[in-house]
Write an enzyme that holds these catalytic residues in place. Structure first.
Site, short mmCIF file in Angstrom:
data_model
loop_
_atom_site.label_atom_id
_atom_site.label_comp_id
_atom_site.label_asym_id
_atom_site.label_seq_id
_atom_site.Cartn_x
_atom_site.Cartn_y
_atom_site.Cartn_z
N SER A 135 52.56 106.38 41.32
CA SER A 135 52.61 107.57 42.15
C SER A 135 53.63 108.52 41.54
O SER A 135 54.50 108.09 40.77
CB SER A 135 53.06 107.20 43.58
OG SER A 135 53.41 108.34 44.33
N TYR A 163 59.05 102.63 49.36
CA TYR A 163 57.79 102.95 48.67
C TYR A 163 58.06 103.48 47.27
O TYR A 163 57.46 103.03 46.29
CB TYR A 163 57.00 103.97 49.48
CG TYR A 163 55.71 104.41 48.83
CD1 TYR A 163 54.57 103.62 48.90
CD2 TYR A 163 55.63 105.62 48.14
CE1 TYR A 163 53.39 104.01 48.30
CE2 TYR A 163 54.45 106.02 47.54
CZ TYR A 163 53.33 105.22 47.62
OH TYR A 163 52.16 105.61 47.01
N ALA A 164 58.99 104.44 47.16
CA ALA A 164 59.33 105.00 45.86
C ALA A 164 59.88 103.93 44.92
O ALA A 164 59.56 103.90 43.73
CB ALA A 164 60.33 106.14 46.02
N LYS A 200 57.14 102.04 43.37
CA LYS A 200 56.38 102.82 42.39
C LYS A 200 57.19 103.06 41.12
O LYS A 200 56.62 103.09 40.01
CB LYS A 200 55.91 104.14 43.01
CG LYS A 200 54.91 103.94 44.15
CD LYS A 200 53.69 103.13 43.70
CE LYS A 200 52.66 102.98 44.80
NZ LYS A 200 51.44 102.26 44.35
N ILE A 252 47.37 112.44 47.72
CA ILE A 252 45.91 112.38 47.61
C ILE A 252 45.31 112.15 48.99
O ILE A 252 45.86 111.41 49.81
CB ILE A 252 45.50 111.24 46.64
CG1 ILE A 252 46.15 111.44 45.27
CG2 ILE A 252 43.98 111.17 46.51
CD1 ILE A 252 45.75 112.72 44.55
#
Length: 266
Positions: free
Chosen positions: A141, A154-155, A158, A187
């Site tokens: 991402s 989350y980051a 990724k 997205i």
């Protein structure tokens, strides 16, 4: 149904979103597709979408190492041992301030987004190495380049997927297997409806209020198609992703301040 000599691709998170769009893109291009997901009903619909003659479904939880071995072995029987591309796409997102996130939500993101990718790369290694010109595509991402506040875990996953991809590019080259890392901007997928930056609204609503660009899912599937047929490790998806990738190298402090201001506005 068997591959019958067609190139073979195995995609996780294939019941919806990026995974489903990628399955449709490759099936339309003449590939045989392995659709893997935890959503059995969604998998049935996905197989209908790509065509029953063009693939097979596997109910796979990417956290399950044994499940990976079982399902890849079953897929290999349909492809005569061929695995041209593995797409590690399955992912989850849980937003919010770190101290407010439930331990279960933290563990889920790490286990699916990072460990799931590691599990896939390990389980598929022998099949990939035995297939000339094989590739791994890891879907990261733009959050693997910049880390927005309230998306810290989350980051982090990724960023880790991007780092893993960079390491594996060197490691897998010794057996002739390539690696691609796809880094999309926001997205239009069901993930936007499930992720929340606060308890009040889902991420899709937050992005709409901030007038943040959201790109169609086909943009990612097309990027994966190009990545598989092209070269290079990193593949940014969307003009905003490319812009942020460029700015994060030239003006990282500016980018972080912009993210902080934007997060405070949510």
């Amino acid at each position: 149904m068997r591959a019958d000599g067609r190139r073979a691709i195995f995609i996780t998170g294939a019941a919806s979103g990026i995974g489903l769009a990628t399955a449709r893109r490759f099936a339309a291009g003449g590939w045989f597709v392995g659709l893997a997901d935890i959503d059995s009903k969604g998998l049935a619909a996905a197989l209908e979408a790509v065509g029953a003659d063009n693939g097979a479904t596997f109910r796979l939880d990417v956290r399950d190492r044994g499940g990976w071995k079982r399902d890849l072995a079953a897929f290999a029987k349909l492809t005569d041992g061929r695995l041209d591309v593995l797409v590690n796409n399955a992912g989850v997102a849980k937003g919010g301030y770190l101290e407010q996130q439930a331990a279960a939500d933290v563990d889920l993101q790490v286990d699916v987004n990072l460990k799931g990718v590691i599990n896939g790369c390990q389980a598929a290694f022998d099949l990939l190495a035995a297939t000339p010109g094989a590739l791994v595509v890891n879907v990261a991402s733009v959050a693997g380049v910049i880390a927005p506040p309230r998306m810290g875990v989350y980051a982090a996953t990724k960023f880790a997927v991007r780092g893993l991809s960079e390491a594996l590019e060197g490691e897998f080259a010794r057996v002739g297997v390539g690696v691609r890392c796809v880094l999309p901007w926001f997205i239009d997928t069901p993930l936007l409806d499930k992720a929340r930056l606060s308890s009040n609204e889902d991420l899709r609503v937050s992005l709409r209020e901030q007038k943040t660009t959201v790109y169609p899912v086909e943009m990612v599937s097309d990027a994966i198609w190009r990545a598989v047929h092209g070269k290079g490790l990193h593949h940014f998806v969307g003009g905003r992703a490319r812009q942020v990738g460029w700015l994060s190298r030239l003006a990282p402090t500016f980018v972080r301040k912009q993210l902080q201001q934007q997060a405070e506005a949510f």
